[in-house]
Design an enzyme around this catalytic site. Structure first.
Site, PDB file in Angstrom:
ATOM      1  NE  ARG A 277      -3.653   4.919  10.550  1.00 30.32           N
ATOM      2  CZ  ARG A 277      -4.177   4.074   9.665  1.00 30.32           C
ATOM      3  NH1 ARG A 277      -3.653   2.879   9.487  1.00 30.32           N
ATOM      4  NH2 ARG A 277      -5.249   4.416   8.985  1.00 30.32           N
TER       5      ARG A 277
ATOM      6  CD  GLU B 289      -2.937  -1.148   2.306  1.00 27.03           C
ATOM      7  OE1 GLU B 289      -2.953  -0.207   3.114  1.00 27.03           O
ATOM      8  OE2 GLU B 289      -3.653  -2.148   2.428  1.00 27.03           O
TER       9      GLU B 289
ATOM     10  NE  ARG C 232      -4.037   5.791   4.086  1.00 28.67           N
ATOM     11  CZ  ARG C 232      -4.548   4.838   4.834  1.00 28.67           C
ATOM     12  NH1 ARG C 232      -5.002   5.107   6.027  1.00 28.67           N
ATOM     13  NH2 ARG C 232      -4.604   3.613   4.385  1.00 28.67           N
TER      14      ARG C 232
ATOM     15  CG  HIS D 149      -8.680   6.364   3.274  1.00 33.39           C
ATOM     16  ND1 HIS D 149      -8.796   6.226   1.913  1.00 33.39           N
ATOM     17  CD2 HIS D 149      -8.060   5.243   3.713  1.00 33.39           C
ATOM     18  CE1 HIS D 149      -8.286   5.058   1.553  1.00 33.39           C
ATOM     19  NE2 HIS D 149      -7.826   4.445   2.631  1.00 33.39           N
TER      20      HIS D 149
ATOM     21  CG  HIS E  96      -9.256   6.396   7.381  1.00 33.13           C
ATOM     22  ND1 HIS E  96     -10.278   5.494   7.209  1.00 33.13           N
ATOM     23  CD2 HIS E  96      -8.104   5.667   7.380  1.00 33.13           C
ATOM     24  CE1 HIS E  96      -9.767   4.262   7.100  1.00 33.13           C
ATOM     25  NE2 HIS E  96      -8.444   4.344   7.220  1.00 33.13           N
TER      26      HIS E  96
END
Ligand code: SIN
Length: 537
Positions: free
Chosen positions: A379, A114, A280, A234, A344
């Protein structure tokens, strides 16, 4: 004087951190786990992408550490990240022994990649239902333990502090007869494992239970909060009118999905060399900018595109997402999927040490509700389930060590409290919550500045005053407690974001668009008085 009901350990929340801690604590005493809805309804349950864990040896562990540090934009507490990546494989092996079934190919665990991961190291279960499998297996394991009791449809509304130590909690439950019940339970230690607060924003991937209750009661009791300005958005929640912001997992980009703007351009090359697999916060801001029109209020759709991905059955790899999309007439193989960012994950939370100890004796926190500094300002994808396992176990170990030293709760006489509450007007509470959530999205969302944050603070003050007027003595309801919790979380986000006059990770200030390591390579600390301090750790 009648004495309050007693347990040894009270755990607030039945997600991965709470359940992992419960299993450990139950070896040594009675554990009560309270959860706001049916067991299994938690952020853990909804985690799709997977669990990032370095299972392929030393090099993987050290790269996982590097990736976690890099994603956190200069603010990750290295010791916390080391604990995460080093202890992570042990905790996941343990979970597999307890019955968790991750997807395998030829007997070997399958690993995907990811955003911002340098290697494929994300384990998944049933394609895109990893959180549900972890929740299922932990719950099945915990249920076998005779010393663990679960109280569902129950929430903690207040922590009771005496001489600086948390000694009890007030617990609110929906009863089938006789209205709502509020009672006091004393415990040698209270562990907050109540997850995040995504519901503070109008657009969120989080379930309805994520209202920041643990953070609010901790702050109210006087515990310090840290890094509340860092809310991760997100990048890819489904964006269809009237449809909830269903998460479209980052794992799709790991399998090759591209992002396109309304002109059909693949735009990430303008923002980051890692393109769609950039950290992200970068992807979320890029989508926001591509979706902005040139005049206020104008906006354009942004899409996730998997039509070019060959040799992978997307319905098999992502069954839950495919099913949800099919209900709305969309197909990953055939269609562009409209997406937009949504709140998120909260990197901040109740400040803890590496073992879940908060600034209040007797109060511990683990998982999303806590801030160890492990995620810094942003994160790394799929690190949160691992966080819950590692820090849930660590918190339990600390509780056991500390509770030997703490004065036994048997010696503290805590007066019983057991009362009935009638619900106040539900419509006014609902209206206040909606107003708060849209103010937070508008004023403290992905792009902020002093003017928007001050407008947010003004809106918050007005809504908090309305909430104070809603309930009369003897009244209370889950939604009222949640509304107060959301307002308290909103206040700490707004004030922390105003104080951090730089941009870093998930916190982007239009008026301070650079990172300022000289002044702000530090964690923000929010205290009950509303003061913000900055500390390096
Ligand atoms: C996702 O599947 O994209 C979410 C996983 C995470 O937030 O780590």
């Amino acid at each position: 004087m009648s004495v309050a009901e007693k347990v040894d350990f009270l755990i607030v929340g039945a997600g991965v951190a709470g359940l992992r801690a419960a299993v450990e604590l139950a070896e040594y005493g009675q554990v009560l786990v309270v959860t706001k809805e049916a067991l299994g309804e938690s952020n853990t349950h909804y985690a799709q992408g997977g669990i990032a864990v370095a299972m392929s040896g030393e090099e993987d562990v050290s790269l996982h550490l590097d990736d976690t540090m890099n994603a956190g934009d200069g603010l990750v507490y290295r010791d916390a990240a080391e604990a995460l990546v080093v202890e992570g494989p042990l905790r996941v092996e343990e979970l597999i022994r307890w019955g968790a079934q991750f997807d395998r190919e030829g007997g070997e665990l399958m690993r995907t990649r990811e955003g911002a991961h340098s290697l494929p190291r994300i384990l998944h279960a049933n394609g895109d239902a990893t959180g549900a499998e972890i929740s299922r297996s932990l719950l099945a394991h915990a249920r076998q333990h005779p010393r663990i009791t679960f109280a569902d449809w129950t929430m903690v509304t207040e922590l009771i502090v005496r001489d600086g130590r948390v000694i009890a909690a007030d617990i609110f439950s929906r009863e089938s007869v006789g209205g709502h019940r509020l009672r006091r339970v004393s415990a040698r230690a209270v562990l907050l494992a109540s997850g995040g607060a995504g519901q503070v924003y109008s657009d969120t991937t989080n379930p309805a239970v994520a209202t920041g209750d643990g953070i609010a009661i901790a702050a109210q009791a006087g515990a310090e909060l840290a890094d509340m300005e860092f809310y991760q958005f997100h990048p890819t929640a489904l964006s269809l009118p009237g449809v909830p912001r269903f998460l479209i997992s980052e794992a799709l980009r790991g399998e090759g999905a591209w992002l396109r703007n309304h002109r059909g351009e693949r735009f990430m090359e303008r923002y980051h060399p890692q393109l769609e697999l950039a950290p992200r916060d970068v992807v979320a801001r890029a989508i926001t900018r591509e979706g902005m029109g040139t005049v206020p209020g104008e906006s354009f759709p942004v899409y996730l595109d998997m039509r070019h991905v060959q040799g992978l059955d997307l319905h098999q790899r992502f069954p839950g997402i495919s099913r949800f999309l099919a209900e709305h007439g969309l197909d990953l193989h055939r269609d562009l999927i409209p997406v937009r960012p949504a709140a998120h994950y909260l990197m901040g939370g109740v400040r803890t040490d590496l073992s879940g100890r908060t600034s209040l004796t007797g109060l511990y926190a683990a998982g999303e509700v806590a801030c160890t500094g492990v995620h810094g300002a942003n994160r790394l994808a799929s690190n949160s389930l691992l966080e819950g396992l590692v820090f849930g176990a660590r918190a339990a170990q600390a509780i056991l060590t500390d509770s030997l030293e703490l004065e036994s709760v048997e010696a503290v006489n805590i007066e019983a409290m057991d009362t009935r509450l009638t619900p106040p007007d539900a419509n006014s509470i609902k209206a206040a919550i909606l107003k708060l959530r849209s103010a937070m999205w508008q004023y403290a969302g992905l792009l902020r500045d002093e003017e928007t944050l001050r407008a947010g603070i003004a809106a918050h003050e007005e809504i908090a005053a309305q909430l104070r007027d809603i309930a009369k003595p003897g009244q209370g309801s889950r939604s009222l407690f949640e509304a107060h919790a959301l307002a308290s979380v909103a206040q700490s986000i707004l004030l922390s974001a105003l104080a951090r006059t730089e941009s870093r990770g998930a916190h982007f200030r239009n008026d301070y668009p650079w990172r300022d390591d000289v002044n702000f390579q530090k964690h923000s600390i929010f205290s009950k008085s509303g003061q913000i301090a900055f500390e390096a750790w």
